[in-house]
Write a protein that holds these residues in place. Sequence first.
Motif, PDB file in Angstrom:
ATOM      1  N   SER A   1       0.819  -1.215   0.000  1.00  0.00           N
ATOM      2  CA  SER A   1       0.000   0.000   0.000  1.00  0.00           C
ATOM      3  C   SER A   1       0.853   1.266   0.000  1.00  0.00           C
ATOM      4  O   SER A   1       0.373   2.340  -0.368  1.00  0.00           O
ATOM      5  N   SER A   2       2.121   1.135   0.409  1.00  0.00           N
ATOM      6  CA  SER A   2       3.016   2.297   0.364  1.00  0.00           C
ATOM      7  C   SER A   2       4.449   1.800   0.322  1.00  0.00           C
ATOM      8  O   SER A   2       4.869   1.010   1.175  1.00  0.00           O
ATOM      9  N   ASN A   3       5.210   2.279  -0.669  1.00  0.00           N
ATOM     10  CA  ASN A   3       6.582   1.834  -0.834  1.00  0.00           C
ATOM     11  C   ASN A   3       7.555   2.659   0.000  1.00  0.00           C
ATOM     12  O   ASN A   3       7.202   3.696   0.567  1.00  0.00           O
ATOM     13  N   TYR A   4       8.780   2.197   0.053  1.00  0.00           N
ATOM     14  CA  TYR A   4       9.870   2.953   0.678  1.00  0.00           C
ATOM     15  C   TYR A   4      10.040   4.257  -0.108  1.00  0.00           C
ATOM     16  O   TYR A   4      10.208   4.256  -1.330  1.00  0.00           O
ATOM     17  N   ASN A   5       9.974   5.401   0.587  1.00  0.00           N
ATOM     18  CA  ASN A   5      10.035   6.698  -0.101  1.00  0.00           C
ATOM     19  C   ASN A   5      10.525   7.768   0.876  1.00  0.00           C
ATOM     20  O   ASN A   5       9.774   8.214   1.742  1.00  0.00           O
ATOM     21  N   PRO A   6      11.767   8.205   0.738  1.00  0.00           N
ATOM     22  CA  PRO A   6      12.306   9.215   1.663  1.00  0.00           C
ATOM     23  C   PRO A   6      11.609  10.570   1.572  1.00  0.00           C
ATOM     24  O   PRO A   6      11.737  11.380   2.490  1.00  0.00           O
ATOM     25  N   ARG A   7      10.832  10.833   0.491  1.00  0.00           N
ATOM     26  CA  ARG A   7      10.180  12.130   0.325  1.00  0.00           C
ATOM     27  C   ARG A   7       8.658  11.975   0.190  1.00  0.00           C
ATOM     28  O   ARG A   7       8.002  12.703  -0.564  1.00  0.00           O
ATOM     29  N   ARG A   8       8.088  11.077   0.945  1.00  0.00           N
ATOM     30  CA  ARG A   8       6.647  10.834   0.852  1.00  0.00           C
ATOM     31  C   ARG A   8       5.840  11.940   1.522  1.00  0.00           C
ATOM     32  O   ARG A   8       6.216  12.461   2.582  1.00  0.00           O
ATOM     33  N   LEU A   9       4.691  12.280   0.927  1.00  0.00           N
ATOM     34  CA  LEU A   9       3.731  13.186   1.545  1.00  0.00           C
ATOM     35  C   LEU A   9       2.862  12.370   2.484  1.00  0.00           C
ATOM     36  O   LEU A   9       2.140  11.463   2.049  1.00  0.00           O
ATOM     37  N   HIS A  10       2.904  12.672   3.780  1.00  0.00           N
ATOM     38  CA  HIS A  10       2.171  11.886   4.769  1.00  0.00           C
ATOM     39  C   HIS A  10       0.665  12.067   4.552  1.00  0.00           C
ATOM     40  O   HIS A  10       0.179  13.205   4.431  1.00  0.00           O
ATOM     41  N   PRO A  11      -0.113  10.957   4.515  1.00  0.00           N
ATOM     42  CA  PRO A  11      -1.549  11.058   4.221  1.00  0.00           C
ATOM     43  C   PRO A  11      -2.368  11.754   5.301  1.00  0.00           C
ATOM     44  O   PRO A  11      -3.444  12.278   5.021  1.00  0.00           O
ATOM     45  N   ILE A  12      -1.859  11.790   6.529  1.00  0.00           N
ATOM     46  CA  ILE A  12      -2.611  12.433   7.613  1.00  0.00           C
ATOM     47  C   ILE A  12      -2.032  13.814   7.898  1.00  0.00           C
ATOM     48  O   ILE A  12      -2.772  14.805   7.988  1.00  0.00           O
ATOM     49  N   ARG A  13      -0.718  13.910   8.042  1.00  0.00           N
ATOM     50  CA  ARG A  13      -0.071  15.176   8.390  1.00  0.00           C
ATOM     51  C   ARG A  13      -0.020  16.169   7.216  1.00  0.00           C
ATOM     52  O   ARG A  13       0.197  17.369   7.417  1.00  0.00           O
ATOM     53  N   LYS A  14      -0.184  15.664   5.978  1.00  0.00           N
ATOM     54  CA  LYS A  14      -0.188  16.509   4.786  1.00  0.00           C
ATOM     55  C   LYS A  14       1.118  17.314   4.620  1.00  0.00           C
ATOM     56  O   LYS A  14       1.110  18.471   4.222  1.00  0.00           O
ATOM     57  N   ARG A  15       2.221  16.697   4.979  1.00  0.00           N
ATOM     58  CA  ARG A  15       3.518  17.324   4.752  1.00  0.00           C
ATOM     59  C   ARG A  15       4.534  16.227   4.453  1.00  0.00           C
ATOM     60  O   ARG A  15       4.284  15.040   4.716  1.00  0.00           O
ATOM     61  N   VAL A  16       5.647  16.622   3.880  1.00  0.00           N
ATOM     62  CA  VAL A  16       6.656  15.639   3.503  1.00  0.00           C
ATOM     63  C   VAL A  16       7.268  15.024   4.756  1.00  0.00           C
ATOM     64  O   VAL A  16       7.842  15.731   5.600  1.00  0.00           O
ATOM     65  N   MET A  17       7.077  13.719   4.865  1.00  0.00           N
ATOM     66  CA  MET A  17       7.661  12.955   5.973  1.00  0.00           C
ATOM     67  C   MET A  17       8.217  11.665   5.381  1.00  0.00           C
ATOM     68  O   MET A  17       7.475  10.922   4.733  1.00  0.00           O
ATOM     69  N   PRO A  18       9.490  11.415   5.522  1.00  0.00           N
ATOM     70  CA  PRO A  18      10.090  10.217   4.914  1.00  0.00           C
ATOM     71  C   PRO A  18       9.348   8.947   5.321  1.00  0.00           C
ATOM     72  O   PRO A  18       9.003   8.764   6.508  1.00  0.00           O
TER      73      PRO A  18
END
Length: 448
Positions: free
Chosen positions: A291-308
């Motif tokens: 459902s979600s891959n390894y991604n150092p620059r992912r946009l967090h689905p709840i926090r709505k900000r870039v969180m690795p």
Amino acid sequence: MSRFPKTHAIFALLLALPLTSALLASNPIAHRTQSGAVLDLTPASQMSSLDAPLWGGGPLELKLGVDPGAVPEQGPAGPVAKEIIETVRRGDSLAKLFARSAISPKQLAALMQSGPLAEKLRHIYAGQEVTFLTSPDKELLKLSYSPGRLETLEFERNGDSFGAKRIERVPAVTTTYRHATINQSLFTASQKIGLRDDLTLRLAQIFQWDIDFVFDIRRGDEFSLVFEEQQLSGKFIGYGRILAADFATQGRRYQAVYFEDANGHGDYYTPTGESMRKAFLRAPVEFSRISSNYNPRRLHPIRKRVMPHRGIDYAAPTGTPILAAGDGRVLSAGRTAPNGNYIVLQHGERFQTKYLHLSKFGRGIKRGVRVHQGQVIGYVGATGWATASHLHYEFLVNGVHQNPRTVALPKAAPVPAGQRAKFQVQSAKRLALLSSYKKTELQIAATR
């Protein structure tokens, strides 16, 4: 119409009786039934009052009686033992089964003191059966329990204590071959050739370090295997070992052979003796999708900000078992607001694995406990900052996060040097058997 004098009638009757007896004696089928009863041809006058006439001209009465020569049925010999079969329900313990069967706790305590075999009764599971033999006053005479199809434990009363014994059944083992080409999925192809899912899962586990069965499988891939089937009294009861197998996918072919070392430890190796296992599992859970891959620059689905996103999210139903990715020690097992229930394993000096959002921990999992690869350490859940049921899995090398799907995994130990000669002989035989079966099948297919 004239009547015979009474004296003549009596005389005629006396003459007829010997003749009737002779006829009955010469034709026993005419008067004896299959159940041992006889047809009593006594005149009705002789079965009534003594005042009735000797022969009143009435009809003969057919009376179903009991064969005088038959052994009479015996009445009850006294109180007999009663057999009670209890099916273990979810959440049951042996104490609950004793209570349901109205057997006193004192007798349970005496049984549990019968020796080491009694310890197995502490781990009964839903669906299993426990058989009690009790006297009319609820004294336990015997208890039988089968942890598996090949083992039965019996506890029999001896005075105020119990004796215990273990009965083993040895199944007949046959060697079987199967081959399939994949058109849809590995499990669908296996089902079409008569393999149960549990054996297919074991086949996938052998090759799981080299083949990603979610992303690598393609239409036209093929596999074949030689394995053992177990039978009791001519009936299939389960699978034994997979002795040899090969898997072809995307132009690459992988082969595995089963081998037991001098200590009786069995594992799978390549034809050259290298271990099929790596030191770590690629995916420590049976998942339906990532459902979600390894991604150092992912946009967090709840926090709505870039969180690795320093791991991989494996979507799976709540309660799916989570396995230890490798041998190691539980560094921590606890709960935090973002992680929910989590476990961190330490593997030697360089490696760590992390497991987040668990619904619950596995049996006995706590800080300091040693675990082995493939051991159930917890169950999938949606605790902490999880939006759905899944496992968040992280892999660290020297404290630095790595992509669990692409990180280079160290290999497990190969066949020991002192066992190489034995392995080569055994490996050659099993791979030759696999090849022979496959050639025979192709020849048969060509003649159809």
